[in-house]
Scaffold this active site. Sequence first.
Site, short mmCIF file in Angstrom:
data_model
loop_
_atom_site.label_atom_id
_atom_site.label_comp_id
_atom_site.label_asym_id
_atom_site.label_seq_id
_atom_site.Cartn_x
_atom_site.Cartn_y
_atom_site.Cartn_z
N SER A 20 0.84 -1.21 0.00
CA SER A 20 0.00 0.00 0.00
C SER A 20 0.87 1.26 0.00
O SER A 20 0.59 2.23 -0.71
CB SER A 20 -0.90 0.02 1.24
OG SER A 20 -1.83 -1.03 1.18
N ARG A 24 1.50 4.26 -3.07
CA ARG A 24 1.23 5.67 -2.78
C ARG A 24 2.45 6.56 -2.99
O ARG A 24 2.34 7.70 -3.44
CB ARG A 24 0.68 5.81 -1.35
CG ARG A 24 -0.79 5.30 -1.26
CD ARG A 24 -1.19 4.98 0.17
NE ARG A 24 -2.61 4.69 0.31
CZ ARG A 24 -3.19 3.50 0.03
NH1 ARG A 24 -2.44 2.51 -0.44
NH2 ARG A 24 -4.47 3.32 0.22
N GLY A 91 -6.13 -3.58 -7.72
CA GLY A 91 -7.28 -2.77 -7.32
C GLY A 91 -6.83 -1.41 -6.81
O GLY A 91 -7.47 -0.38 -7.07
N ARG A 119 -13.97 -6.85 -10.69
CA ARG A 119 -14.16 -6.30 -9.33
C ARG A 119 -15.00 -5.02 -9.37
O ARG A 119 -14.99 -4.29 -10.36
CB ARG A 119 -12.79 -6.06 -8.68
CG ARG A 119 -12.05 -7.38 -8.49
CD ARG A 119 -10.70 -7.21 -7.86
NE ARG A 119 -10.78 -6.71 -6.50
CZ ARG A 119 -9.72 -6.36 -5.79
NH1 ARG A 119 -8.51 -6.46 -6.31
NH2 ARG A 119 -9.86 -5.92 -4.56
N GLN A 166 -9.27 2.05 -0.40
CA GLN A 166 -9.18 2.39 -1.82
C GLN A 166 -10.26 3.39 -2.20
O GLN A 166 -10.00 4.35 -2.94
CB GLN A 166 -9.29 1.12 -2.66
CG GLN A 166 -8.09 0.20 -2.46
CD GLN A 166 -8.17 -1.08 -3.26
OE1 GLN A 166 -9.13 -1.32 -3.98
NE2 GLN A 166 -7.16 -1.92 -3.13
N ASP A 318 -6.70 -8.33 4.64
CA ASP A 318 -5.86 -9.11 3.72
C ASP A 318 -5.23 -10.33 4.40
O ASP A 318 -4.66 -11.20 3.72
CB ASP A 318 -4.75 -8.22 3.14
CG ASP A 318 -5.31 -7.18 2.19
OD1 ASP A 318 -6.48 -7.30 1.76
OD2 ASP A 318 -4.58 -6.22 1.87
N LYS A 345 -12.45 -9.34 -3.23
CA LYS A 345 -10.99 -9.22 -3.35
C LYS A 345 -10.55 -9.88 -4.66
O LYS A 345 -11.38 -10.11 -5.53
CB LYS A 345 -10.32 -9.85 -2.11
CG LYS A 345 -10.64 -9.09 -0.82
CD LYS A 345 -10.08 -7.69 -0.86
CE LYS A 345 -10.46 -6.88 0.35
NZ LYS A 345 -10.09 -5.47 0.22
N ARG A 349 -12.87 -14.51 -1.57
CA ARG A 349 -12.00 -15.23 -0.63
C ARG A 349 -12.78 -16.06 0.39
O ARG A 349 -12.20 -16.96 1.00
CB ARG A 349 -11.03 -14.26 0.06
CG ARG A 349 -9.92 -13.83 -0.88
CD ARG A 349 -8.84 -12.99 -0.20
NE ARG A 349 -7.81 -12.63 -1.17
CZ ARG A 349 -7.03 -11.57 -1.09
NH1 ARG A 349 -7.15 -10.74 -0.06
NH2 ARG A 349 -6.11 -11.33 -2.02
N ARG A 390 -2.70 -14.15 -2.25
CA ARG A 390 -2.78 -14.39 -0.79
C ARG A 390 -3.27 -15.81 -0.48
O ARG A 390 -2.93 -16.39 0.55
CB ARG A 390 -3.66 -13.33 -0.12
CG ARG A 390 -3.12 -11.92 -0.34
CD ARG A 390 -3.33 -10.98 0.82
NE ARG A 390 -2.85 -9.66 0.46
CZ ARG A 390 -1.58 -9.24 0.57
NH1 ARG A 390 -0.66 -10.05 1.05
NH2 ARG A 390 -1.22 -8.03 0.20
C1 S3P Z 1 -5.57 -1.42 -0.04
C2 S3P Z 1 -6.81 -1.45 0.56
C3 S3P Z 1 -7.56 -2.68 0.82
C4 S3P Z 1 -6.68 -3.91 0.70
C5 S3P Z 1 -5.79 -3.87 -0.51
C6 S3P Z 1 -4.89 -2.66 -0.47
C7 S3P Z 1 -4.91 -0.12 -0.25
O1 S3P Z 1 -8.61 -2.79 -0.12
O2 S3P Z 1 -7.47 -5.09 0.68
O3 S3P Z 1 -4.99 -5.05 -0.58
O4 S3P Z 1 -3.70 -0.09 -0.52
O5 S3P Z 1 -5.59 0.92 -0.13
P1 S3P Z 1 -10.05 -2.09 0.10
O6 S3P Z 1 -9.87 -0.64 0.14
O7 S3P Z 1 -10.87 -2.54 -1.07
O8 S3P Z 1 -10.56 -2.66 1.40
#
Ligand code: S3P
Length: 429
Positions: A20, A24, A91, A119, A166, A318, A345, A349, A390
């Site tokens: 994450s 960013r 995602g 998704r 997200q 996760d 996801k 899952r 995962r």
């Molecule tokens: C993430 C947020 C999560 C997580 C993903 C990474 C991120 O998803 O499951 O692996 O980096 O913002 P969601 O925002 O859909 O919960």
Amino acid sequence: MELCSITGLNGKITVPGDKSVSHRCVMFGSIANGMTEIHNFLKGADCLATIRCFRTLGIEIDENGSSVLVHGKGLHGLSAPTDILDVGNSGTTTRLLSGILSGQPFESKLSGDKSLNSRPMERIIKPLTQMGANISSILRNGCAPLYICPGSLHGIHYDSPVASAQVKSCILLAGLYAEGETSVTEPSLSRNHTELMLKEFGADIRSAHEPGSTKATASISPCKELYGQKITVPGDVSSAAYFIAAGLIVPDSEILIENVGINPTRSGILKVCEDMGGDITLLNERVEGGEKIADILVRTSELHGVTIRGDIIPTLIDEIPVIAVMAAVAEGTTVIKDAAELKVKETDRIETICDNLTAMGCNVTPTSDGMIITGGKLKGAAIHTLLDHRIAMAFSIAALVAEGNTKILDSKCIDVSYPTFYDTFEELL
Ligand code: S3P
């Protein structure tokens, strides 16, 4: 990959940089003024997709081992892509980038692999549209490929039905390009790396908690510029989770995992392991770049079942595949609730965990928002990962305590977040 049971995982390891945070750094660095220097960047397929997209948007990005240099061009420095933006399996790339692209004066299209393109994107299309963005699902099925045209954005307050970093980050990033203030309230706090890191880059961003409620609000106002930063990415607690689980359930093990990010919005796994009776010690706790970091020492433990529900769920979402594996060998029953997000996801899952645990001889029942697992002995099986990284890693840990051989099908999908996963294992043998 074929695996069998072992004993005695011992040693000191590090895990790659946080996924994450790595995403960013590249995104914010690209829209900041000047250089952003990133160390311990995760060179997994997902984060490389983010780099690829920003290169297609005209940003120069140099890679040197796990260091990355982003030549930021400022908030208004991206250029129209000459090609469709390929987000791969990611995602995070899709949703965060859509927020940024909604504020640009050019058209863009984003598309990914089969899993990504199935998704739900309506969760970002809806708030972005409320902000004045022109974003649509090309196939009109609420999924990518997405088409984004220039729009004139204004701030909104969005009450998000899901605790999703997200979704929250997408809206906040669009807020950088909107007139007035933009805020997002979520039912409980999801990972807050966007809020912490954007603040370091100079954004006007604030976080608040409603007293007596789990609700959390993040607000942003447009600023003139963001400024390039020097960032060392902490080790990914989601990657460390596999070795935490291995250390707890493989007999005669003691593992020290150094430099792991333990941001409280990410570290629910540590609390669950402790609640299950796991011997876990945090050493050398410190704060770097606004993120909490520690070394984590784990030793083999007798685990027992627990109930996991409520506002801890977003902090370990996760990690549920590997938590389910621990539950499958723990004494008694584990109940996981309030985790319907698992269904959207990289795979559904709830289904992939339950199907594979069942194949290994575990007594598990899927529910509408989680699962019920009764611990016992596991036997080797063929694991159908359905290309979910995962699932592949969690069931590699299950294989270490199962009787007989386990085959992880399509284990290459691990490259999405942890290309050197099996090499780290070798270090502990
Ligand atoms: C993430 C947020 C999560 C997580 C993903 C990474 C991120 O998803 O499951 O692996 O980096 O913002 P969601 O925002 O859909 O919960």
